[in-house]
Design a protein around this motif. Sequence first.
Motif, mmCIF file in Angstrom:
data_model
loop_
_atom_site.group_PDB
_atom_site.id
_atom_site.type_symbol
_atom_site.label_atom_id
_atom_site.label_comp_id
_atom_site.label_asym_id
_atom_site.label_seq_id
_atom_site.Cartn_x
_atom_site.Cartn_y
_atom_site.Cartn_z
ATOM 1 N N GLU A 163 0.830 -1.200 0.000
ATOM 2 C CA GLU A 163 0.000 0.000 0.000
ATOM 3 C C GLU A 163 0.866 1.252 0.000
ATOM 4 O O GLU A 163 1.961 1.272 0.565
ATOM 5 N N VAL A 164 0.350 2.312 -0.636
ATOM 6 C CA VAL A 164 0.967 3.632 -0.550
ATOM 7 C C VAL A 164 -0.164 4.643 -0.364
ATOM 8 O O VAL A 164 -1.333 4.342 -0.622
ATOM 9 N N GLY A 198 11.535 3.215 -1.577
ATOM 10 C CA GLY A 198 11.175 4.121 -2.660
ATOM 11 C C GLY A 198 9.872 3.814 -3.354
ATOM 12 O O GLY A 198 9.671 4.208 -4.507
ATOM 13 N N HIS A 199 8.943 3.130 -2.686
ATOM 14 C CA HIS A 199 7.688 2.754 -3.337
ATOM 15 C C HIS A 199 6.864 3.978 -3.748
ATOM 16 O O HIS A 199 6.295 4.003 -4.849
ATOM 17 N N HIS A 200 6.765 4.986 -2.885
ATOM 18 C CA HIS A 200 6.016 6.189 -3.239
ATOM 19 C C HIS A 200 6.677 6.911 -4.409
ATOM 20 O O HIS A 200 5.993 7.402 -5.314
ATOM 21 N N ARG A 244 -1.675 -1.059 -3.790
ATOM 22 C CA ARG A 244 -2.935 -0.338 -3.608
ATOM 23 C C ARG A 244 -2.652 1.092 -3.160
ATOM 24 O O ARG A 244 -1.838 1.324 -2.262
ATOM 25 N N ILE A 245 -3.331 2.042 -3.800
ATOM 26 C CA ILE A 245 -3.187 3.456 -3.434
ATOM 27 C C ILE A 245 -4.317 3.821 -2.486
ATOM 28 O O ILE A 245 -5.497 3.696 -2.834
ATOM 29 N N HIS A 251 -0.611 10.153 4.918
ATOM 30 C CA HIS A 251 0.553 9.353 5.266
ATOM 31 C C HIS A 251 0.859 9.557 6.745
ATOM 32 O O HIS A 251 0.706 10.663 7.276
ATOM 33 N N PRO A 252 1.281 8.503 7.467
ATOM 34 C CA PRO A 252 1.564 8.633 8.900
ATOM 35 C C PRO A 252 2.565 9.727 9.250
ATOM 36 O O PRO A 252 2.547 10.257 10.358
#
Length: 269
Positions: A163-164, A198-200, A244-245, A251-252
């Motif tokens: 997830e992002v 670096g997923h985002h 999944r977006i 974002h935390p």
Amino acid sequence: MDSKLKVSDYMVRDVVSIPPDFTILEAKNKIISTEFHGLPVSQDGKILGFVTAKELLREIDHPDKKVSEIIKDGTVTVSPDMDIDDASRVLFRYGLRNTPVVDESGMAVGMISNMDIIRSAIEKATPNKINMLKNFLSQQHDVKIEVRRRVIPIDQLRPTQKEVYADELRGRQYEIKRGLVEPLIVIRKDGYYVLVDGHHRVLAAKEMGVKQFQAFVLEPEHDIELGMEKSADEMGVKTIDDIRIIEGKNHPLVKVATRLLTNKDAGSE
């Protein structure tokens, strides 16, 4: 490695400046068209001074006055070969948001901003992450690992996060547009790369039409089994498209404070 980072590594090389005979109105319009909060005043490429948005605001009732009438002679500058940490101290000491970069002949060769300083600080944290991961994998698998910087295709990445956050994607796109292209951290496998960090960034870049990205590649001397890759298999995450977006949540790392008005509150203001 950090001590060798120079102003020239982070400065914006396209110098936007105004001539001293610009009017207050012309200078105001020029600043509005840029991303800066002030601009150098130059003639024939040499810096004469600097004008800020605040200085222009003070003279807003005198739109025809010349910039040369309100600037002080000279301004704070830094050199392209100055250490980036020293440049950050200059900006902090004088309370500057941006300042010209001037070479030995007095010619403007760039601009450096506090945003560029922040970018350098973020990027300097990356080697620590890499060394920690390299040491962990080397000890766990008893394997020698080389680290190389490469440009790798996004479609060859194997994600390890399911997830992002949508708001973070927008933030990453803004960073990429501003030049903050922090390299990914990946581990080379046979025919693909396991994405560690670096997923985002990857999803943001992909939405922008980017097909490849800078990365620090950890290259083991032989293939190793990665727990993070096994976990990704269990989550059903095999390609970037499987991530999944998350919409509607922050974002935390981002805390947003809002005050919601009731109809009663709204009517009383």
